[in-house]
Scaffold this motif. Structure first.
Motif, PDB file in Angstrom:
ATOM      1  N   LYS A 109       0.801  -1.278   0.005  1.00  0.00           N
ATOM      2  CA  LYS A 109      -0.198   0.104  -0.077  1.00  0.00           C
ATOM      3  C   LYS A 109       0.713   1.264   0.046  1.00  0.00           C
ATOM      4  O   LYS A 109       0.540   2.244  -0.927  1.00  0.00           O
ATOM      5  N   ASN A 112       2.492   2.105  -3.526  1.00  0.00           N
ATOM      6  CA  ASN A 112       1.555   2.338  -4.506  1.00  0.00           C
ATOM      7  C   ASN A 112       1.002   3.695  -4.291  1.00  0.00           C
ATOM      8  O   ASN A 112       0.635   4.273  -4.987  1.00  0.00           O
ATOM      9  N   GLN A 113       0.707   3.914  -2.881  1.00  0.00           N
ATOM     10  CA  GLN A 113       0.114   5.101  -2.753  1.00  0.00           C
ATOM     11  C   GLN A 113       1.022   6.369  -3.053  1.00  0.00           C
ATOM     12  O   GLN A 113       0.688   7.448  -3.221  1.00  0.00           O
ATOM     13  N   PHE A 117       0.697   9.192  -5.194  1.00  0.00           N
ATOM     14  CA  PHE A 117       0.969  10.829  -4.708  1.00  0.00           C
ATOM     15  C   PHE A 117       1.867  11.588  -5.585  1.00  0.00           C
ATOM     16  O   PHE A 117       1.859  12.776  -5.431  1.00  0.00           O
TER      17      PHE A 117
ATOM     18  N   LEU B  88      -0.805  10.025   2.116  1.00  0.00           N
ATOM     19  CA  LEU B  88      -1.107   8.734   1.454  1.00  0.00           C
ATOM     20  C   LEU B  88      -2.420   8.124   1.710  1.00  0.00           C
ATOM     21  O   LEU B  88      -2.530   7.008   1.363  1.00  0.00           O
ATOM     22  N   ASN B  89      -3.305   8.740   2.290  1.00  0.00           N
ATOM     23  CA  ASN B  89      -4.576   8.338   2.320  1.00  0.00           C
ATOM     24  C   ASN B  89      -4.883   7.159   3.218  1.00  0.00           C
ATOM     25  O   ASN B  89      -5.507   6.073   3.029  1.00  0.00           O
TER      26      ASN B  89
END
Ligand SMILES: [Mn+2]
Ligand SMILES: [Mn+2]
Ligand SMILES: [Mn+2]
Ligand SMILES: [Mn+2]
Lengths: 217, 217
Positions: A109, A112-113, A117, B88-89
Motif C-alpha cells: 500500500k 502504490n500510494q 501521490f 498517502l490516504n
DNA sequence: ACATATTTTTAGACAAGCCTAAAAATATGT
DNA sequence: ACATATTTTTAGGCTTGTCTAAAAATATGT
C-alpha cells in the motif's frame, strides 16, 4: 526476504543487464563491498530459494522470481528518490543513501500510494526509469555524450554514475536533467571535449563525458 | 544504533513513564515479544553503552542519552504516521506497522524536512504528541472516558490502545479524533457506559471506555 | 521466619551474515 | 600443452540477537 538478500538481488540485476546475463562472484563482491566467499554463501541461499540460477564457477543470473523482487526494490528506490527531491527539497546528490534504506520498507500500500501521490513518475531524479506496479518501465532513447560527434546538440537525460561527487560536479557546472549541451570541440589525444552550456564553454574529460546521457535534438 | 537496540529503548521508554521509572525484565520481554533471557543480554549491552541504568535484579531505566535516542525514534514514528494518513490516504488503523519500519530510517535531513513538509504537526493520528527537533512535546489535557461522570460531554483527543482492532471498532462507530462524546449512562455492575455520538447512542464496555481519551468541554 | 513461587540471570546453543586462509577449479601466456 | 595466475569455493571462526534449560536471587504467604 531479508535486507541482505534484497541487496544481493539488486546487485545481480544491475551488473548483468536486468540480471539476465550471468555475473561473476567477484563482480558481485566488488559491487556489494564484501568478500567473494560471502557472495558464494549468499548465492547458494538465493539459489535454494529459486531466486537465482547458479552453477558453480559459472556465475549467477536472476530467475523470474528474482527479477520480480529486484525490480520491486528498484521501483521503491526510485520512487523514494523522486519523493525526496520533489517533496522534501533534497538535491539529486543527496537522495541515494537515504533511498538505499527506504527501498527495504515492506508495504504494498505504501509504495502504490506513494506512486500515486507523486503522480506516477516515469523517471527518477537521475533520469533512470521507474518500474510500474507490474514491473514494466519505459526505455528512453539516450546516447552517451562521449560518443556523439562534434557540433551535436542534445539535452541531458541521465547520468551513468550517480555518485554524490559526480552529481555535485555537474550541479556546479549547471548541468542538470533537461540542460541543453552542445559539443563544440573534441580532442583526439585524450578524448576530452569542449561543450557549451547556456553560452558558457566547459572542458570535460572522457571520464565525465562517459557518464552523461543526452538525447540528441 | 541497531534496529534491535532502538526497539528496546523505545519499549523501556513506553513502559516506565518516559523511561524514568525502572521497568522489569519480564515487562520488557512481554512488550517486545521475546524471552526474558534475551532482554537481560540486550540490557547489559545497552548499559555498557550508557543508554540505560541497569542494576541486576532491580530493573532498567533510560539514561539521558537513552532518552534522547528513544524520543528521536518516537518522533520519527509519529511523523511518519502523520505522513501516511495526511498524504498517502492511510486510515489510522493502518499506519502503525509501516511506521514501525520507517522509524528506523537514519537521516536527520529526512526527518526534519518531513516535519516541515507536514507543517510541524504536534500530534499523530492517534492523538499522541510528536517530539520536536529538540525532543520537547506538548502535553495535552485529557481524561480517560471511563473516569468521567454521567452527563459529561467531551471531545475524543486520543486513544490508549492503538491496535488495529480497537481503532477499527472506533471507526465503525464513527468515533475519531475530534468526535464529540456525551456520557448518558453508567452501569455500576460492569462499569459499562452508554454514550451519545451525533444523536446515536452506543453501549460500550469498560475495556472500551478505558482506552478512549477525551477533553471535557 | 521460612518454605514456596516467581523473577531474573547464567550457561550453552543456534541461525544469519560476515570474515580469513587454504584448496580447488578455471583462465591465460608462451 | 602445460606452468602460472586468477577466480571461486570450502573450511572454520566470529558477532549479533535469539532461544531453552538450569541456577540464583527476590518476593510472597502463612
Ligand atoms: Mn539511487
Ligand atoms: Mn536514482
Ligand atoms: Mn504507532
Ligand atoms: Mn501513533
Amino acid at each position: 526476504m531479508t535486507l541482505s538478500e534484497e541487496n544481493y538481488l539488486k546487485a545481480i540485476y544491475h551488473l548483468g543487464k536486468h540480471g539476465t546475463t550471468a555475473v561473476s562472484t567477484n563482480a558481485i563482491a566488488e559491487q556489494m563491498e564484501t568478500k567473494a566467499s560471502s557472495v558464494t554463501d549468499m548465492v547458494k541461499k538465493l539459489a535454494e530459494k529459486d531466486l537465482v540460477n547458479y552453477v558453480k564457477y559459472q556465475g549467477v543470473s536472476l530467475t523470474k522470481d528474482g527479477k520480480i523482487v529486484a525490480t520491486s526494490i528498484i521501483r521503491k528506490h526510485r520512487l523514494w528518490e523522486v519523493f525526496l527531491v520533489q517533496k522534501l527539497n533534497f538535491t539529486w546528490d543527496e537522495v541515494h543513501d537515504v533511498a538505499e534504506q527506504l527501498e527495504h520498507i515492506k508495504s504494498d500500500k505504501l509504495v502504490n500510494q506513494l506512486d500515486a501521490f507523486l503522480e506516477f513518475p516515469t523517471h527518477d531524479p537521475h533520469g533512470d526509469p521507474i518500474p510500474d506496479k507490474n514491473g514494466n518501465m519505459v526505455t528512453r532513447e539516450k546516447t552517451i555524450l562521449s560518443k556523439v560527434s562534434i557540433n551535436s546538440v542534445g539535452v541531458c537525460v541521465g547520468v551513468n554514475d550517480s555518485s554524490s561527487d559526480f552529481l555535485k560536479y555537474l550541479s556546479k557546472h549547471n548541468i542538470a536533467l533537461g540542460t541543453s549541451i552542445e559539443v563544440v570541440g573534441k580532442e583526439k589525444f585524450d578524448d576530452s571535449m569542449t561543450i557549451k552550456i547556456e553560452d558558457k564553454t566547459l572542458q570535460i574529460s572522457k571520464l565525465i563525458s562517459n557518464n552523461i546521457y543526452i538525447k540528441l535534438v
